[in-house]
Design an enzyme around this catalytic site. Structure first.
Site, short mmCIF file in Angstrom:
data_model
loop_
_atom_site.label_atom_id
_atom_site.label_comp_id
_atom_site.label_asym_id
_atom_site.label_seq_id
_atom_site.Cartn_x
_atom_site.Cartn_y
_atom_site.Cartn_z
N ARG A 79 0.95 -1.47 -0.05
CA ARG A 79 -0.29 0.21 0.03
C ARG A 79 1.41 1.13 -0.08
O ARG A 79 1.83 1.19 0.76
CB ARG A 79 -0.94 0.26 1.49
CG ARG A 79 -1.81 -1.10 1.41
CD ARG A 79 -3.17 -1.29 2.38
NE ARG A 79 -2.20 -1.53 3.66
CZ ARG A 79 -1.39 -0.53 5.11
NH1 ARG A 79 -1.53 0.81 4.37
NH2 ARG A 79 -0.93 -1.43 5.48
N TYR A 207 -1.31 -3.71 -7.21
CA TYR A 207 -1.24 -3.12 -5.24
C TYR A 207 -2.40 -4.17 -5.13
O TYR A 207 -3.49 -3.22 -4.61
CB TYR A 207 0.07 -3.12 -5.13
CG TYR A 207 -0.19 -3.61 -3.08
CD1 TYR A 207 0.21 -5.12 -2.71
CD2 TYR A 207 -0.67 -3.13 -2.35
CE1 TYR A 207 0.47 -5.60 -1.95
CE2 TYR A 207 -0.81 -4.27 -0.81
CZ TYR A 207 -0.17 -5.55 -0.74
OH TYR A 207 -0.33 -5.83 0.48
N GLY A 208 -3.26 -5.27 -4.35
CA GLY A 208 -4.62 -5.46 -3.75
C GLY A 208 -4.62 -4.14 -2.82
O GLY A 208 -6.45 -3.78 -2.76
N LYS A 216 -9.99 -2.11 1.74
CA LYS A 216 -9.01 -0.84 2.74
C LYS A 216 -10.38 0.56 2.33
O LYS A 216 -10.39 0.64 3.24
CB LYS A 216 -7.82 -0.53 2.32
CG LYS A 216 -7.34 -2.25 2.66
CD LYS A 216 -7.29 -2.90 4.81
CE LYS A 216 -6.46 -3.59 4.40
NZ LYS A 216 -6.30 -3.88 5.58
N HIS A 236 -10.83 -2.26 12.16
CA HIS A 236 -9.30 -3.10 11.70
C HIS A 236 -9.37 -3.91 12.05
O HIS A 236 -8.40 -4.77 13.16
CB HIS A 236 -8.20 -1.79 11.27
CG HIS A 236 -7.21 -3.02 11.00
ND1 HIS A 236 -5.83 -2.49 10.61
CD2 HIS A 236 -7.09 -4.37 9.04
CE1 HIS A 236 -5.09 -3.13 9.44
NE2 HIS A 236 -5.89 -3.94 9.29
N SER A 258 -1.51 -3.79 10.08
CA SER A 258 -1.49 -4.68 9.46
C SER A 258 0.30 -5.97 9.95
O SER A 258 0.96 -5.40 10.47
CB SER A 258 -0.81 -4.28 8.19
OG SER A 258 -1.92 -2.89 8.23
N CYS A 260 0.64 -8.36 11.32
CA CYS A 260 0.96 -8.41 12.74
C CYS A 260 0.24 -10.00 13.18
O CYS A 260 -0.05 -10.25 15.07
CB CYS A 260 0.72 -7.51 13.61
SG CYS A 260 1.39 -6.15 14.01
N GLY A 261 -0.27 -10.75 12.80
CA GLY A 261 -0.60 -11.71 12.82
C GLY A 261 -2.22 -11.79 12.37
O GLY A 261 -2.79 -12.93 13.62
N LYS A 262 -2.98 -11.55 11.97
CA LYS A 262 -4.45 -11.45 12.54
C LYS A 262 -4.47 -12.64 12.40
O LYS A 262 -5.83 -12.94 12.55
CB LYS A 262 -5.00 -9.89 11.98
CG LYS A 262 -4.97 -8.66 12.97
CD LYS A 262 -6.02 -7.25 12.00
CE LYS A 262 -6.00 -7.84 10.81
NZ LYS A 262 -4.73 -6.72 10.70
N ASN A 264 -3.38 -15.23 11.36
CA ASN A 264 -2.91 -16.56 12.55
C ASN A 264 -3.55 -16.65 13.86
O ASN A 264 -3.91 -17.88 14.21
CB ASN A 264 -1.60 -16.58 12.92
CG ASN A 264 -0.06 -16.90 11.65
OD1 ASN A 264 -1.03 -17.06 10.68
ND2 ASN A 264 0.78 -15.52 12.08
N ASP A 285 -10.15 -9.60 9.06
CA ASP A 285 -9.06 -8.36 8.66
C ASP A 285 -9.71 -7.38 9.06
O ASP A 285 -9.66 -6.23 9.82
CB ASP A 285 -8.40 -8.57 6.92
CG ASP A 285 -7.47 -6.96 7.25
OD1 ASP A 285 -6.49 -6.91 8.04
OD2 ASP A 285 -7.95 -6.03 5.69
N ARG A 377 1.36 -12.26 -1.23
CA ARG A 377 -0.01 -12.57 -0.31
C ARG A 377 -0.62 -13.63 -1.10
O ARG A 377 -0.06 -14.26 -2.20
CB ARG A 377 -1.05 -11.00 -0.87
CG ARG A 377 -0.26 -10.13 -0.20
CD ARG A 377 -0.63 -9.94 0.97
NE ARG A 377 -0.04 -8.85 1.75
CZ ARG A 377 -1.22 -7.72 2.83
NH1 ARG A 377 -2.22 -8.18 3.14
NH2 ARG A 377 -0.92 -7.23 3.58
N ARG A 408 2.65 -4.41 18.20
CA ARG A 408 4.07 -5.41 18.27
C ARG A 408 5.02 -4.38 18.82
O ARG A 408 5.36 -3.52 17.98
CB ARG A 408 4.51 -5.48 16.19
CG ARG A 408 5.98 -6.22 16.52
CD ARG A 408 5.20 -5.89 14.63
NE ARG A 408 5.11 -7.14 14.04
CZ ARG A 408 5.63 -8.54 13.51
NH1 ARG A 408 6.92 -9.22 14.12
NH2 ARG A 408 4.17 -8.53 13.16
N ASN A 504 -1.17 -19.12 22.08
CA ASN A 504 -2.33 -17.19 22.15
C ASN A 504 -3.30 -17.74 22.84
O ASN A 504 -4.01 -17.21 23.47
CB ASN A 504 -2.47 -16.76 21.16
CG ASN A 504 -0.81 -16.32 20.72
OD1 ASN A 504 0.00 -15.80 22.01
ND2 ASN A 504 -0.28 -15.46 19.62
C1 OXD Z 1 -2.95 -4.46 5.24
C2 OXD Z 1 -3.70 -5.91 4.81
O1 OXD Z 1 -2.31 -4.04 5.25
O2 OXD Z 1 -5.23 -6.22 5.19
O3 OXD Z 1 -3.53 -4.60 6.54
O4 OXD Z 1 -3.60 -5.32 3.45
MN MN Z 2 -5.07 -5.43 6.83
#
Ligand code: OXD
Ligand code: MN
Length: 599
Positions: A79, A207-208, A216, A236, A258, A260-262, A264, A285, A377, A408, A504
């Site tokens: 992004r 880019y996505g 987003k 988010h 972004s 940080c393991g959402k 997972n 997300d 990705r 983090r 966790n």
């Molecule tokens: C981000 C994503 O960058 O979810 O937060 O792609």
């Molecule tokens: Mn995100």
């Protein structure tokens, strides 16, 4: 254009939509306009086309059925926050943390770039629904794009095609998204949002995060703006359900910046000790939340797929994600193996001797360069996730009992802490800090304040957004409890103190028990923390000393943290709610007093 007329009229009679598509086609001048219906047949056609023009490379179809590979332009891999704008009549409306452009300037500047931008190309009309079809919480968007890659990604990430058009019917209430890749030149790259027009214009990127406009752009930036007007929250946040062995499910939403393991966390498999417990993914997300008829806060995941970071994903870190991406998945900027498979840093097994890297260059084991881009990705359908919640499609959403904020942080923030109140919980979110990652262009590893993990995604003034969070309390008779976590604390040698991933669950179990009033807690100056022995650590190889460090509250560190929160609030300006400033001051005063007493 005869193709357009036939497909359009069989799919929709929506006069506003037809007029707008015509207007944009007149501007962008595509060779043809193709309306996407979302069918399997269309998927086959578009995929074949993308393969024939080199946009997609088929993977080994025996090992990776229906999986394809895409390499983006190396200048276009994340992004671009500096090129992302919110366009409102007044600059104050977007606040100090967003880039602003007057709407007329943005329409003129990007309009000139769109003029004739699709000549020689196809314009895809991509109707999509963010959220379960028919849900009062869902929103319809239409993205016009000249990228077949975008159309194919949108098909995975949203409920795309005819069902979305049917839900829209004759209504004029839809997001108008326009995207053109142009020549993918960073000097002609802009992502502009027009909240008052429910419109998004994106140029110059493939880019996505910049071009899958439902994600987003609509679900967060425009979504948060609409949430403020309409009394709901666009966040988010991942959403998951924790099912106990007795079959009781508790839903939790969690905001992490972004990468940080959402994903997972949302797909976590509990460790052996938690036999009989299950985690169900609702979303990984984004969360749209609105108060329900019973006074609880209900959440839907507006997305239908996962646009996840591949590096670091493995059978150790996220077995459910590995199962999810084994079929029907588009991979972007990972590395290719000799036998037509994909590879990325952190994947299970031996590092292959030779690969083709994300830029198409030969790569050898031991190379100092990464084979996959750190922000490589996968785009995978939620339906492939073995842990997908059976509630994920429920138009009512799921009732949220706990909200978690996490960043983090190598220091300062303890493993887990519960807020004293809604205000204190909003303060947790408002002051969330995190070290930067590869998901956005820029230096990696610097701590930056990322309120509610929404810094790159809030669609209006941050102070007013935090005010909206405080106001929401009055409309939620049974609000969720609010927590702060940190999986990333390090010892003096830079080693992570907490194992993270499946473990966790131990923290999550305490959170769920707290939300249900099943367990006590220890009051500290900064929040409620688990009492000794209340965190279930059975079977975990962690020393008392390590745990003490992971959960430690160091008053010196908190003096600095709270002072920096106050400085941050000052940067936000006059709209930051006074109760949040006072909350910081009270905590800081208590920390200072306790420090003085100690000395
Ligand atoms: C981000 C994503 O960058 O979810 O937060 O792609
Ligand atoms: Mn995100």
């Amino acid at each position: 254009m005869s193709n357009e007329a036939t497909t359009a009229t069989t799919l929709t009679k929506n006069a506003n939509l037809l007029a707008w598509v015509k207007e944009i086609a007149t501007l962008t001048k595509p060779d043809q306009v193709v309306w996407c219906d979302g069918s399997e047949d269309e998927k086959r056609r578009l995929t074949a086309l993308a393969v024939s023009d080199g946009t997609l490379i088929p993977l080994n179809q025996e090992k990776w059925p229906n999986c394809y590979y895409h390499r983006s332009n190396p200048n276009d891999v994340a992004r671009v926050e500096q090129l992302t704008f919110i366009c409102t009549p007044k600059k104050e409306e977007v606040g100090p943390l967003n880039n602003w452009m007057p709407p007329a300037d943005a329409y003129a500047k990007l309009g000139a770039m769109f003029d004739g931008s699709m000549t020689g190309r196809t314009m895809y009309v991509v109707p999509y629904c963010m959220g379960p079809i028919g849900s009062p919480l869902s929103k319809i968007g239409i993205e016009l794009t000249d990228s077949v890659y975008v159309a194919l990604n949108m098909r995975i990430m949203t409920r795309m095609g005819k069902p979305a058009l049917d839900m829209l019917g004759e209504s004029n209430d839809f997001n108008r998204g326009l995207h053109s890749t142009l020549d993918c030149n960073p000097d002609r790259r802009f992502i502009c949002h027009f909240p008052y027009d429910n419109t998004i214009w994106s140029v110059g990127s493939g880019y996505g995060g910049n071009v899958l406009l439902g994600k987003k752009c609509l679900a967060l930036r425009i979504g948060s703006f609409l949430g403020k007007q309409e009394g709901w929250l666009a966040e988010h946040m991942l959403i998951l359900g924790v099912e106990s062995p007795e079959g009781e499910t508790t839903y939790v939403a969690a905001a992490f910046p972004s990468a940080c393991g959402k994903t997972n966390f949302a797909m976590m498999i509990p460790p052996k000790r938690f036999n009989g417990w299950k985690i169900w993914t609702v979303g990984d997300d984004i969360s749209w939340m609105r108060v329900g008829p019973d006074g609880k806060l209900y959440a839907i995941n507006p997305e239908a797929g996962y646009f996840g970071v591949a590096p670091g994903t493995s059978n150790a870190s996220n077995p459910n994600a590995m199962k999810t991406v084994m079929k029907d998945t588009l991979f972007t900027n990972v590395a290719l193996t000799k036998d037509g498979g994909v590879w990325w840093e952190g994947m299970d097994g031996e590092v292959p001797d030779e690969l083709t890297d994300w830029q198409g260059r030969p790569w050898k084991k031991g190379s100092t360069e990464k084979a996959a881009h750190p922000n490589a990705r996968f785009t995978a359908p939620a339906a492939n996730n073995p842990a997908l919640s059976f509630q994920a499609d429920d138009p009512r959403g799921v009732p949220i009992s706990a909200i978690i904020f996490g960043g983090r942080r190598a220091t300062t923030v303890p493993l887990v802490m519960q807020s004293f109140s809604w205000l204190h919980g909003v303060f947790f979110g408002a002051t969330l800090g995190s070290e930067t990652t590869a998901a956005a262009v820029g230096q990696v590893g610097i701590v930056r304040r990322d309120p509610m993990a929404m810094l790159p995604f809030h669609g209006y003034d941050m102070g007013s957004y935090l005010g909206h969070w405080l106001e929401m309390q009055h409309s939620i008779p049974f609000p969720p409890k609010i927590f702060m976590v940190n999986w990333f604390r390090q010892d003096e040698n830079g080693k992570f103190l907490w194992p993270g991933f499946g473990d966790n669950m131990r923290v999550l179990k305490w959170i769920v028990d707290r939300a249900r009033g099943k367990v006590g807690a220890q009051e500290t100056l900064l929040g409620w923390v688990p009492k000794d022995d209340d965190l279930d650590l059975t079977g975990l190889d962690i020393s008392d000393e390590q745990l003490a460090k992971a959960t430690r509250i160091d008053l010196g560190e908190w003096d600095r943290e709270l002072s920096s929160s106050l400085e941050f609030f000052e940067k936000l300006g006059a709209t930051v709610p006074e109760p949040l400033v006072l909350q910081a001051k009270i905590l800081l005063a208590r920390v200072k007093q306790a420090t003085a007493v100690k000395h």
